[in-house]
Scaffold this motif. Sequence first.
Motif, PDB file in Angstrom:
ATOM      1  N   UNK A  35       0.843  -1.182   0.000  1.00  0.00           N
ATOM      2  CA  UNK A  35       0.000   0.000   0.000  1.00  0.00           C
ATOM      3  C   UNK A  35       0.881   1.235   0.000  1.00  0.00           C
ATOM      4  N   UNK A  37       0.703   5.323   1.295  1.00  0.00           N
ATOM      5  CA  UNK A  37      -0.056   6.280   2.089  1.00  0.00           C
ATOM      6  C   UNK A  37       0.631   7.631   2.037  1.00  0.00           C
ATOM      7  N   UNK A  40      -1.235  12.279   5.677  1.00  0.00           N
ATOM      8  CA  UNK A  40      -2.579  12.647   6.102  1.00  0.00           C
ATOM      9  C   UNK A  40      -3.699  11.994   5.329  1.00  0.00           C
ATOM     10  N   UNK A  41      -3.363  11.010   4.510  1.00  0.00           N
ATOM     11  CA  UNK A  41      -4.389  10.379   3.690  1.00  0.00           C
ATOM     12  C   UNK A  41      -4.530   8.902   4.032  1.00  0.00           C
ATOM     13  N   UNK A  42      -5.480   8.270   3.407  1.00  0.00           N
ATOM     14  CA  UNK A  42      -5.732   6.863   3.637  1.00  0.00           C
ATOM     15  C   UNK A  42      -4.786   5.988   2.846  1.00  0.00           C
ATOM     16  N   UNK A  43      -5.026   4.704   2.926  1.00  0.00           N
ATOM     17  CA  UNK A  43      -4.181   3.742   2.236  1.00  0.00           C
ATOM     18  C   UNK A  43      -4.619   3.574   0.795  1.00  0.00           C
ATOM     19  N   UNK A  44      -3.665   3.571  -0.075  1.00  0.00           N
ATOM     20  CA  UNK A  44      -3.906   3.339  -1.496  1.00  0.00           C
ATOM     21  C   UNK A  44      -3.354   1.964  -1.858  1.00  0.00           C
ATOM     22  N   UNK A  45      -4.235   1.063  -2.236  1.00  0.00           N
ATOM     23  CA  UNK A  45      -3.804  -0.295  -2.579  1.00  0.00           C
ATOM     24  C   UNK A  45      -2.961  -0.278  -3.855  1.00  0.00           C
ATOM     25  N   UNK A  56      -3.234  -9.269  -9.917  1.00  0.00           N
ATOM     26  CA  UNK A  56      -3.844  -7.978 -10.206  1.00  0.00           C
ATOM     27  C   UNK A  56      -2.831  -6.874  -9.946  1.00  0.00           C
ATOM     28  N   UNK A  58      -3.344  -3.791 -11.227  1.00  0.00           N
ATOM     29  CA  UNK A  58      -4.017  -2.575 -11.669  1.00  0.00           C
ATOM     30  C   UNK A  58      -3.860  -1.416 -10.693  1.00  0.00           C
ATOM     31  N   UNK A  89       4.591   7.061   2.559  1.00  0.00           N
ATOM     32  CA  UNK A  89       4.960   5.877   3.328  1.00  0.00           C
ATOM     33  C   UNK A  89       4.445   4.669   2.556  1.00  0.00           C
ATOM     34  N   UNK A  91       3.601   0.845   2.778  1.00  0.00           N
ATOM     35  CA  UNK A  91       3.294  -0.160   3.791  1.00  0.00           C
ATOM     36  C   UNK A  91       3.132  -1.526   3.145  1.00  0.00           C
ATOM     37  N   UNK A 104      -4.935  -8.736   8.052  1.00  0.00           N
ATOM     38  CA  UNK A 104      -3.632  -8.371   7.536  1.00  0.00           C
ATOM     39  C   UNK A 104      -2.753  -7.859   8.676  1.00  0.00           C
ATOM     40  N   UNK A 106       0.555  -5.672   9.421  1.00  0.00           N
ATOM     41  CA  UNK A 106       1.321  -4.653   8.733  1.00  0.00           C
ATOM     42  C   UNK A 106       2.732  -4.519   9.273  1.00  0.00           C
ATOM     43  N   UNK A 111       9.359   5.100   4.817  1.00  0.00           N
ATOM     44  CA  UNK A 111       9.015   6.491   4.505  1.00  0.00           C
ATOM     45  C   UNK A 111       9.956   6.961   3.406  1.00  0.00           C
TER      46      UNK A 111
END
Lengths: 115, 108
Positions: A35, A37, A40-45, A56, A58, A89, A91, A104, A106, A111
Amino acid sequence: GAGVSQSPSNKVTEKGKDVELRCDPISGHTALYWYRQRLGQGLEFLIYFQGNSAPDKSGLPSDRFSAERTGESVSTLTIQRTQQEDSAVYLCASSLALAGGETQYFGPGTRLLVL
Amino acid sequence: SQQGEEDPQALSIQEGENATMNCSYKTSINNLQWYRQNSGRGLVHLILIRSNEREKHSGRLRVTLDTSKKSSSLLITASRAADTASYFCGTGGFKTIFGAGTRLFVKA
């Protein structure tokens, strides 16, 4: 090991350089996830592995990003020709299996700062 | 777009108060998980609730799931300063999708 480990903890690089980020999953975990991140934002797969296979890809933001996994263990995420927008970051997580949304576990993350 | 969306984005409470965070999702799920993150590092799994469950407890945590509304809530009772963190929900499946999280700040 007891948990998921990632290296390096921190990486500062210059724009245009390549970087390699490493993830050591929990022993016996067949599924591995990456992922991103941003601050200040969420996790991006980005990508997941089932064994050594990544069905996958994508989620990878561009063709500068690639990942591989060998021996159903260590995984490496490579970013070529880094850009400042790649600063985040990264992850890694692993789970016993893939189906059904297993819990999961982690790692502490890497960073990355691209100057 | 994110499958999981948490609200509020930020929450500030006094120690001892309860904190409630909500999560909405878009597609059908097998389960939903809540995670906690300190200082922008790795997420720690808190609790998993399956799609056929409506409520689950773990210590000071209580999670509810309403599949008809595609929403879940996380309640932390008797909050402590150490609960200060970001909380994320994730939907299960081949890609666990996380929302942007709720930042909880507990004042001592």
